[in-house]
Design an enzyme around this catalytic site. Structure first.
Site, mmCIF file in Angstrom:
data_model
loop_
_atom_site.group_PDB
_atom_site.id
_atom_site.type_symbol
_atom_site.label_atom_id
_atom_site.label_comp_id
_atom_site.label_asym_id
_atom_site.label_seq_id
_atom_site.Cartn_x
_atom_site.Cartn_y
_atom_site.Cartn_z
ATOM 1 N N ARG A 138 3.050 -16.801 -48.439
ATOM 2 C CA ARG A 138 3.293 -15.641 -47.568
ATOM 3 C C ARG A 138 3.215 -16.136 -46.141
ATOM 4 O O ARG A 138 2.238 -16.763 -45.753
ATOM 5 C CB ARG A 138 2.220 -14.572 -47.850
ATOM 6 C CG ARG A 138 2.144 -13.445 -46.863
ATOM 7 C CD ARG A 138 3.313 -12.495 -46.947
ATOM 8 N NE ARG A 138 3.383 -11.782 -48.223
ATOM 9 C CZ ARG A 138 4.384 -10.966 -48.557
ATOM 10 N NH1 ARG A 138 5.394 -10.785 -47.699
ATOM 11 N NH2 ARG A 138 4.414 -10.356 -49.724
ATOM 12 N N ASP A 153 2.598 -9.379 -57.761
ATOM 13 C CA ASP A 153 3.847 -10.115 -57.991
ATOM 14 C C ASP A 153 3.613 -11.567 -58.406
ATOM 15 O O ASP A 153 4.575 -12.271 -58.730
ATOM 16 C CB ASP A 153 4.710 -10.115 -56.709
ATOM 17 C CG ASP A 153 5.304 -8.754 -56.405
ATOM 18 O OD1 ASP A 153 5.248 -7.885 -57.294
ATOM 19 O OD2 ASP A 153 5.815 -8.556 -55.297
ATOM 20 N N LYS A 159 8.683 2.755 -50.705
ATOM 21 C CA LYS A 159 7.897 1.518 -50.586
ATOM 22 C C LYS A 159 8.031 0.855 -49.217
ATOM 23 O O LYS A 159 7.119 0.171 -48.777
ATOM 24 C CB LYS A 159 8.329 0.532 -51.686
ATOM 25 C CG LYS A 159 7.434 -0.695 -51.767
ATOM 26 C CD LYS A 159 7.883 -1.661 -52.840
ATOM 27 C CE LYS A 159 7.154 -2.981 -52.688
ATOM 28 N NZ LYS A 159 7.568 -3.982 -53.650
ATOM 29 N N LYS A 195 6.099 -10.881 -38.059
ATOM 30 C CA LYS A 195 7.004 -10.681 -36.914
ATOM 31 C C LYS A 195 6.436 -9.643 -35.944
ATOM 32 O O LYS A 195 6.889 -9.520 -34.822
ATOM 33 C CB LYS A 195 8.388 -10.245 -37.424
ATOM 34 C CG LYS A 195 9.093 -11.336 -38.226
ATOM 35 C CD LYS A 195 10.461 -10.918 -38.704
ATOM 36 C CE LYS A 195 10.436 -9.889 -39.816
ATOM 37 N NZ LYS A 195 9.884 -10.372 -41.082
ATOM 38 N N PHE A 202 -2.867 -4.973 -45.731
ATOM 39 C CA PHE A 202 -3.473 -4.370 -46.931
ATOM 40 C C PHE A 202 -2.471 -4.352 -48.087
ATOM 41 O O PHE A 202 -2.768 -4.789 -49.206
ATOM 42 C CB PHE A 202 -3.964 -2.956 -46.561
ATOM 43 C CG PHE A 202 -4.114 -1.971 -47.689
ATOM 44 C CD1 PHE A 202 -4.834 -2.289 -48.835
ATOM 45 C CD2 PHE A 202 -3.558 -0.695 -47.575
ATOM 46 C CE1 PHE A 202 -4.982 -1.350 -49.871
ATOM 47 C CE2 PHE A 202 -3.703 0.236 -48.598
ATOM 48 C CZ PHE A 202 -4.418 -0.089 -49.751
ATOM 49 N N ASP A 219 16.296 -7.922 -46.857
ATOM 50 C CA ASP A 219 15.182 -8.691 -47.414
ATOM 51 C C ASP A 219 15.542 -9.238 -48.800
ATOM 52 O O ASP A 219 15.253 -10.393 -49.125
ATOM 53 C CB ASP A 219 13.946 -7.784 -47.529
ATOM 54 C CG ASP A 219 12.679 -8.497 -47.113
ATOM 55 O OD1 ASP A 219 12.692 -9.159 -46.061
ATOM 56 O OD2 ASP A 219 11.684 -8.398 -47.843
ATOM 57 N N ASP A 220 16.172 -8.394 -49.600
ATOM 58 C CA ASP A 220 16.604 -8.813 -50.946
ATOM 59 C C ASP A 220 17.632 -9.941 -50.846
ATOM 60 O O ASP A 220 17.610 -10.896 -51.625
ATOM 61 C CB ASP A 220 17.229 -7.634 -51.706
ATOM 62 C CG ASP A 220 16.226 -6.547 -52.049
ATOM 63 O OD1 ASP A 220 15.023 -6.748 -51.813
ATOM 64 O OD2 ASP A 220 16.648 -5.488 -52.552
ATOM 65 N N ASP A 223 8.374 0.759 -58.283
ATOM 66 C CA ASP A 223 8.885 -0.617 -58.329
ATOM 67 C C ASP A 223 8.296 -1.364 -59.533
ATOM 68 O O ASP A 223 9.013 -2.013 -60.300
ATOM 69 C CB ASP A 223 8.514 -1.325 -57.021
ATOM 70 C CG ASP A 223 9.210 -2.680 -56.864
ATOM 71 O OD1 ASP A 223 10.186 -2.939 -57.598
ATOM 72 O OD2 ASP A 223 8.779 -3.462 -56.004
#
Length: 352
Positions: free
Chosen positions: A111, A106, A199, A56, A97, A242-243, A173
């Site tokens: 992506r 993860d 984070k 974005k 990065f 986001d979650d 995390d």
């Protein structure tokens, strides 16, 4: 960046886009490099083009956007604007990065609507070194474009510090949600907020505004502390959103398939749900959360539905916006409110 008349008629977003190809050329040109490095520089070009654009670009564009609020037009020379665009791309490189490395950790699949970089057949775990290349590119650009500016050391320290804070957040995390080791007792709101602060909030919200502040000559610690208060609230909301989108967003819009439930993530949804569940629901959650099969994911989503999590989230979004307005009134005494309100407009009610 070409003809100055054309530059004056372009929007910041267009100027930002136009800058990218120039920066790729600058980072990969051969004339000052050992000719043996041609292959490696070709790889850097691929890594930059695949992983840096396509998001974005809110973070990168927020540098020039914030600087326009902080400086009068007479001080926004073509050189100043160009440096702000470069610093913006440095933030996008930092993001790239983190994302290249994060996707490996993860086990993510997509992506921004494309396969993750490491998932490309010929890449694999070589992507780890590619993520280092993206980080190294930041400091080459800052040195080349900002070395003779009074704020150069501030920017170096800012990028170094923010990268470290983000890496601490990522460590927290990963330690909270180790794959295959499901222990929901680790999932507390206090820990969740700490993960988000380190984070996400530092690099996504504080970094672009702080960079613009330093470029505008604002280096007073109190002013930076005031900005942090406001930007951390925004960063927390952004991650919660986001979650929420990970579970309820449309992959065709978000560009990624949500995996927080099967990845055993300490997400806002699970932490909040645990706070309102009865013992029977908690037992179900422990049975199905963090399991990598569709049936288990569906069971967790059914629990969320029974607890009316979309409605809980909508209430949270409204409360967060009111809190943000109060923080702006209380802390942005010497900073233009528009810096923070422009950011808020981009994130509240977003769909991706």
């Amino acid at each position: 960046m070409g003809d100055s008349t054309a530059v004056r008629t372009m929007s910041d977003a267009q100027l930002f886009e136009a800058q990218f190809d120039e920066l790729v050329t600058e980072l990969t040109k051969r004339d000052y490099q050992d000719p043996v490095l041609a292959d490696a520089l070709g790889r850097l070009r691929e890594v930059l083009i695949y992983n840096t654009p396509g998001g974005k670009r809110n973070r990168g564009l927020s540098v020039i956007g914030s600087l326009r609020e902080l400086l009068p037009p007479s001080q926004l020379t073509q050189d100043t604007v160009q440096r702000a665009l470069v610093v913006g791309w440095c933030i996008e490189l930092l993001q790239a990065f983190f994302l290249v490395a994060d996707d490996i950790m993860d086990g993510s699949v997509t992506r921004r609507g494309n396969p993750c970089w490491y998932k490309k057949r010929e890449i694999g775990l070589d992507a780890i070194n590619d993520s280092f290349l993206l980080e190294g590119a930041i400091y080459r650009l800052l040195r080349r474009h900002c070395r003779d500016q009074p704020y150069y050391v501030h920017l170096l320290e800012l990028f170094n510090e923010v990268a470290f804070q983000t890496e601490l957040g990522q460590a927290l995390d990963l330690m909270t949600s180790p794959p295959g080791n499901i222990d929901l007792s680790r999932f507390t709101m206090e820990r969740y907020k700490a993960i988000v602060k380190y984070k996400t909030s530092f690099y996504s919200f504080y970094l672009p505004v702080a960079a613009a502040m330093y470029m505008a000559g604002i280096s007073c610690e109190q002013e930076h502390s005031n900005a942090k208060h406001i930007l951390f609230e925004m960063g927390e909301f952004f991650q919660i959103q986001d979650d929420y989108l990970d579970c309820y967003g449309d992959p065709a819009v978000t560009g990624k398939i949500g995996t927080d439930i099967q990845d055993n993530k300490c997400s806002w949804l699970v932490v909040t749900a645990m706070g309102i569940m009865n013992a029977e629901q908690k037992a179900k959650l422990e049975e199905f959360y963090g399991r990598n099969d569709d049936a288990s994911v569906e069971k967790v989503k059914e629990l969320y539905q029974a607890l009316q999590m979309p409605e809980v989230y909508q209430r949270y979004e409204e409360e967060s916006y009111l809190r943000l307005q109060k923080l702006i009134a209380d802390h942005a005494k010497n900073l233009p409110h528009s810096i923070f309100l422009n950011f808020a407009k981009k994130i509240y009610n977003r769909k991706k």
